[in-house]
Design an enzyme around this catalytic site. Structure first.
Site, PDB file in Angstrom:
ATOM      1  N   GLY A   1      14.336  -3.717  -0.295  1.00  0.00           N
ATOM      2  CA  GLY A   1      14.713  -2.202  -0.715  1.00  0.00           C
ATOM      3  C   GLY A   1      14.442  -1.318   0.388  1.00  0.00           C
ATOM      4  O   GLY A   1      14.882  -0.082   0.265  1.00  0.00           O
ATOM      5  N   THR A   2      13.680  -1.747   1.564  1.00  0.00           N
ATOM      6  CA  THR A   2      13.424  -1.022   2.786  1.00  0.00           C
ATOM      7  C   THR A   2      15.039  -0.388   3.335  1.00  0.00           C
ATOM      8  O   THR A   2      15.950  -1.186   3.389  1.00  0.00           O
ATOM      9  CB  THR A   2      13.011  -1.813   4.039  1.00  0.00           C
ATOM     10  OG1 THR A   2      11.982  -2.328   3.378  1.00  0.00           O
ATOM     11  CG2 THR A   2      12.487  -1.058   5.261  1.00  0.00           C
ATOM     12  N   THR A   3      14.833   0.799   3.610  1.00  0.00           N
ATOM     13  CA  THR A   3      15.990   1.543   4.165  1.00  0.00           C
ATOM     14  C   THR A   3      16.059   1.843   5.638  1.00  0.00           C
ATOM     15  O   THR A   3      14.903   1.749   6.131  1.00  0.00           O
ATOM     16  CB  THR A   3      16.553   2.934   3.501  1.00  0.00           C
ATOM     17  OG1 THR A   3      15.278   3.880   3.666  1.00  0.00           O
ATOM     18  CG2 THR A   3      16.803   2.622   1.805  1.00  0.00           C
TER      19      THR A   3
ATOM     20  N   ALA B   1      20.000  -0.448  -0.979  1.00  0.00           N
ATOM     21  CA  ALA B   1      19.461   0.688  -0.518  1.00  0.00           C
ATOM     22  C   ALA B   1      18.983   1.561  -1.702  1.00  0.00           C
ATOM     23  O   ALA B   1      18.285   2.597  -1.561  1.00  0.00           O
ATOM     24  CB  ALA B   1      20.453   1.595   0.300  1.00  0.00           C
TER      25      ALA B   1
ATOM     26  N   ALA C   1       0.785  -1.269   0.163  1.00  0.00           N
ATOM     27  CA  ALA C   1       0.197  -0.026   0.022  1.00  0.00           C
ATOM     28  C   ALA C   1       0.966   1.301   0.052  1.00  0.00           C
ATOM     29  O   ALA C   1       0.116   2.353  -0.193  1.00  0.00           O
ATOM     30  CB  ALA C   1      -0.745   0.032   1.333  1.00  0.00           C
TER      31      ALA C   1
ATOM     32  N   HIS D   1      15.203  14.611  -0.200  1.00  0.00           N
ATOM     33  CA  HIS D   1      14.247  13.790  -0.336  1.00  0.00           C
ATOM     34  C   HIS D   1      12.856  14.362   0.121  1.00  0.00           C
ATOM     35  O   HIS D   1      12.782  15.519   0.702  1.00  0.00           O
ATOM     36  CB  HIS D   1      14.441  12.413   0.527  1.00  0.00           C
ATOM     37  CG  HIS D   1      15.285  11.333  -0.153  1.00  0.00           C
ATOM     38  ND1 HIS D   1      16.526  11.250   0.278  1.00  0.00           N
ATOM     39  CD2 HIS D   1      15.128  10.531  -0.876  1.00  0.00           C
ATOM     40  CE1 HIS D   1      17.321  10.551  -0.501  1.00  0.00           C
ATOM     41  NE2 HIS D   1      16.181   9.895  -1.210  1.00  0.00           N
TER      42      HIS D   1
ATOM     43  N   LYS E   1       9.869  11.074   4.177  1.00  0.00           N
ATOM     44  CA  LYS E   1      10.930  10.236   4.596  1.00  0.00           C
ATOM     45  C   LYS E   1      11.228  10.177   5.615  1.00  0.00           C
ATOM     46  O   LYS E   1      11.178  11.154   6.413  1.00  0.00           O
ATOM     47  CB  LYS E   1      12.071  10.578   3.375  1.00  0.00           C
ATOM     48  CG  LYS E   1      13.146   9.523   3.709  1.00  0.00           C
ATOM     49  CD  LYS E   1      14.397   9.445   2.416  1.00  0.00           C
ATOM     50  CE  LYS E   1      15.205   8.329   2.812  1.00  0.00           C
ATOM     51  NZ  LYS E   1      14.844   7.249   2.598  1.00  0.00           N
TER      52      LYS E   1
ATOM     53  N   ARG F   1       4.182   3.909  -1.192  1.00  0.00           N
ATOM     54  CA  ARG F   1       4.380   4.647  -2.307  1.00  0.00           C
ATOM     55  C   ARG F   1       5.174   3.651  -3.136  1.00  0.00           C
ATOM     56  O   ARG F   1       4.962   3.337  -4.505  1.00  0.00           O
ATOM     57  CB  ARG F   1       5.395   5.732  -2.158  1.00  0.00           C
ATOM     58  CG  ARG F   1       4.519   6.996  -1.614  1.00  0.00           C
ATOM     59  CD  ARG F   1       5.480   8.184  -1.132  1.00  0.00           C
ATOM     60  NE  ARG F   1       6.307   7.785   0.047  1.00  0.00           N
ATOM     61  CZ  ARG F   1       5.800   8.056   1.127  1.00  0.00           C
ATOM     62  NH1 ARG F   1       4.816   9.075   1.316  1.00  0.00           N
ATOM     63  NH2 ARG F   1       6.473   8.003   2.426  1.00  0.00           N
TER      64      ARG F   1
ATOM     65  N   GLY G   1      19.428   5.675   2.865  1.00  0.00           N
ATOM     66  CA  GLY G   1      20.236   4.647   2.498  1.00  0.00           C
ATOM     67  C   GLY G   1      20.988   4.844   1.451  1.00  0.00           C
ATOM     68  O   GLY G   1      22.421   4.289   1.395  1.00  0.00           O
ATOM     69  N   THR G   2      20.777   5.679   0.594  1.00  0.00           N
ATOM     70  CA  THR G   2      21.505   5.638  -0.599  1.00  0.00           C
ATOM     71  C   THR G   2      22.669   6.732  -0.202  1.00  0.00           C
ATOM     72  O   THR G   2      23.743   6.405  -0.815  1.00  0.00           O
ATOM     73  CB  THR G   2      20.838   6.466  -1.686  1.00  0.00           C
ATOM     74  OG1 THR G   2      19.692   5.721  -2.000  1.00  0.00           O
ATOM     75  CG2 THR G   2      21.625   6.743  -2.930  1.00  0.00           C
TER      76      THR G   2
HETATM   77  P1  NAD Z   1       5.722   4.235   2.538  1.00  0.00           P
HETATM   78  O1  NAD Z   1       5.654   4.771   4.023  1.00  0.00           O
HETATM   79  O2  NAD Z   1       4.957   4.783   1.359  1.00  0.00           O
HETATM   80  O3  NAD Z   1       5.454   2.575   2.478  1.00  0.00           O
HETATM   81  C1  NAD Z   1       5.826   1.622   3.302  1.00  0.00           C
HETATM   82  C2  NAD Z   1       4.631   0.768   3.534  1.00  0.00           C
HETATM   83  O4  NAD Z   1       5.021  -0.232   4.619  1.00  0.00           O
HETATM   84  C3  NAD Z   1       3.078   1.323   4.063  1.00  0.00           C
HETATM   85  O5  NAD Z   1       2.292   1.170   3.487  1.00  0.00           O
HETATM   86  C4  NAD Z   1       3.099   0.586   5.541  1.00  0.00           C
HETATM   87  O6  NAD Z   1       1.675   0.616   6.138  1.00  0.00           O
HETATM   88  C5  NAD Z   1       3.692  -0.676   5.002  1.00  0.00           C
HETATM   89  N1  NAD Z   1       4.087  -1.547   6.657  1.00  0.00           N
HETATM   90  C6  NAD Z   1       4.388  -1.052   7.506  1.00  0.00           C
HETATM   91  N2  NAD Z   1       4.721  -2.328   8.296  1.00  0.00           N
HETATM   92  C7  NAD Z   1       4.452  -3.318   7.706  1.00  0.00           C
HETATM   93  C8  NAD Z   1       4.351  -4.707   7.905  1.00  0.00           C
HETATM   94  N3  NAD Z   1       4.733  -5.221   9.207  1.00  0.00           N
HETATM   95  N4  NAD Z   1       4.038  -5.386   6.815  1.00  0.00           N
HETATM   96  C9  NAD Z   1       3.866  -5.142   5.522  1.00  0.00           C
HETATM   97  N5  NAD Z   1       3.894  -3.543   5.288  1.00  0.00           N
HETATM   98  C10 NAD Z   1       4.177  -2.741   6.158  1.00  0.00           C
HETATM   99  O7  NAD Z   1       7.390   4.177   2.345  1.00  0.00           O
HETATM  100  P2  NAD Z   1       7.841   4.269   0.712  1.00  0.00           P
HETATM  101  O8  NAD Z   1       8.430   5.632   0.186  1.00  0.00           O
HETATM  102  O9  NAD Z   1       6.966   3.104  -0.112  1.00  0.00           O
HETATM  103  O10 NAD Z   1       9.552   3.449   1.122  1.00  0.00           O
HETATM  104  C11 NAD Z   1       9.487   2.213   1.622  1.00  0.00           C
HETATM  105  C12 NAD Z   1      10.937   1.770   2.133  1.00  0.00           C
HETATM  106  O11 NAD Z   1      11.709   1.793   0.746  1.00  0.00           O
HETATM  107  C13 NAD Z   1      11.511   3.032   2.694  1.00  0.00           C
HETATM  108  O12 NAD Z   1      12.349   2.504   3.747  1.00  0.00           O
HETATM  109  C14 NAD Z   1      12.236   3.755   1.977  1.00  0.00           C
HETATM  110  O13 NAD Z   1      13.481   4.563   2.221  1.00  0.00           O
HETATM  111  C15 NAD Z   1      12.548   2.898   0.976  1.00  0.00           C
HETATM  112  N6  NAD Z   1      13.110   3.009  -0.587  1.00  0.00           N
HETATM  113  C16 NAD Z   1      14.017   2.503  -1.154  1.00  0.00           C
HETATM  114  C17 NAD Z   1      14.262   2.416  -2.368  1.00  0.00           C
HETATM  115  C18 NAD Z   1      15.522   1.721  -2.994  1.00  0.00           C
HETATM  116  O14 NAD Z   1      15.952   1.679  -4.450  1.00  0.00           O
HETATM  117  N7  NAD Z   1      16.063   0.650  -2.378  1.00  0.00           N
HETATM  118  C19 NAD Z   1      13.626   3.528  -3.224  1.00  0.00           C
HETATM  119  C20 NAD Z   1      12.843   4.276  -2.647  1.00  0.00           C
HETATM  120  C21 NAD Z   1      12.387   3.974  -1.025  1.00  0.00           C
END
Ligand code: NAD
Length: 245
Positions: free
Chosen positions: A81-83, A106, A10, A138, A142, A12, A148-149
């Site tokens: 991908g989570t940071t 990251a 759900a 960002h 955020k 971004r 992370g990057t």
């Molecule tokens: P976001 O807050 O829009 O989405 C995170 C989602 O995770 C939310 O919908 C939240 O409800 C959900 N969530 C929380 N706990 C959960 C659980 N136990 N199980 C399943 N889902 C759960 O954030 P975002 O912008 O989508 O970014 C997510 C992560 O990815 C961040 O850590 C961000 O820094 C990272 N990110 C990494 C890259 C990459 O290239 N590696 C790029 C962009 C963002």
């Protein structure tokens, strides 16, 4: 065809992956978020892991341990991908990688991973009298800083210099420590991700940077990583492996 399951569906990034998948010819099996199914027939992460071939996790650091356990039991593969991950999270990834294929990055974009290779090379060529600063900006939502990057780029610079990235450099007050790799974070608006590595010498400066114009680059990179990881033996992999850098 290989089927992908999205954790954090759900959010971004979860939504960006669902949007990007059809154009790449990737099949999405389902997606779950904290409160259960977002799309597809699976009620939770455990069911999703059983019903799909590769999980892609863009959620929160607190969910990582549970997601790794689920991937280990299922024996499939997981792209993270989570940071905002701590050294304890990285230790858990190492342990899980004994049983399952894990790719953690990251930043999933080709451009940033190539930039990291360039930064490493520049830092290796320039002496310690060149100061290194990593700047990032960002969007206002955020939660982690530095990004992370930014840390990935700092690690690349440290590797080039043959040193390890020290924690105190992340929390600098006042004077610049000699040899430190510094970080600065800006937050605002809807910026998908800007990074600039400044190598500052006496009387000259090199600036190596990357601007993400859309989250789609991370989404496409994550899907490409999942396609590459499917069927790989247990182990820890990186985007550099996927991109052949
Ligand atoms: P976001 O807050 O829009 O989405 C995170 C989602 O995770 C939310 O919908 C939240 O409800 C959900 N969530 C929380 N706990 C959960 C659980 N136990 N199980 C399943 N889902 C759960 O954030 P975002 O912008 O989508 O970014 C997510 C992560 O990815 C961040 O850590 C961000 O820094 C990272 N990110 C990494 C890259 C990459 O290239 N590696 C790029 C962009 C963002």
């Amino acid at each position: 065809m290989m089927r992908i399951g999205i954790l954090g569906a759900a959010g971004r990034m979860g939504r960006a992956i669902a949007e990007a998948a059809p154009a790449i010819g990737a099949e999405l099996g389902g997606g779950v978020d904290r409160d259960g199914a977002v799309f597809g027939p699976f009620a939770d992460a455990a069911e999703l892991a059983v019903g799909t071939d590769v999980l892609i996790d863009f959620s929160v650091p607190d969910a990582l341990a549970a997601h790794l356990d689920i991937a280990r039991v299922d024996g499939g593969a997981i792209v993270i991908g989570t940071t905002g991950l701590t050294s304890e999270h990285h230790r858990l990834i190492e342990v899980a990688a004994n049983d399952v294929a894990v790719l953690q990055a990251a930043n999933m974009s080709l451009g940033v991973n190539l930039l990291a290779a360039l930064v490493e090379q520049a830092a290796a060529r320039l002496g310690p009298d060149w100061d290194i600063e990593v700047l990032e900006m960002h969007h206002r939502h955020k939660v982690d800083a530095p990004s992370g990057t930014a840390l990935l780029l700092g690690e690349a610079a440290a590797k080039g210099r043959g040193v390890s990235l020290c924690a105190p450099n992340l929390d600098r007050n006042g004077r610049r420590e000699e040899g430190a790799i510094g970080f600065a974070s800006l937050r605002g608006g809807s910026v998908a991700g800007d990074h600039l590595v400044v190598l500052a010498g006496e009387g000259e400066r090199i600036e190596l940077g990357h601007r993400a114009e859309t989250r789609a680059i991370f989404a496409r990179g994550a899907i490409r990583a999942a396609q590459w990881l499917a069927g790989k033996p247990a182990g820890r992999y990186s985007m550099a492996d996927v991109l052949g850098l």
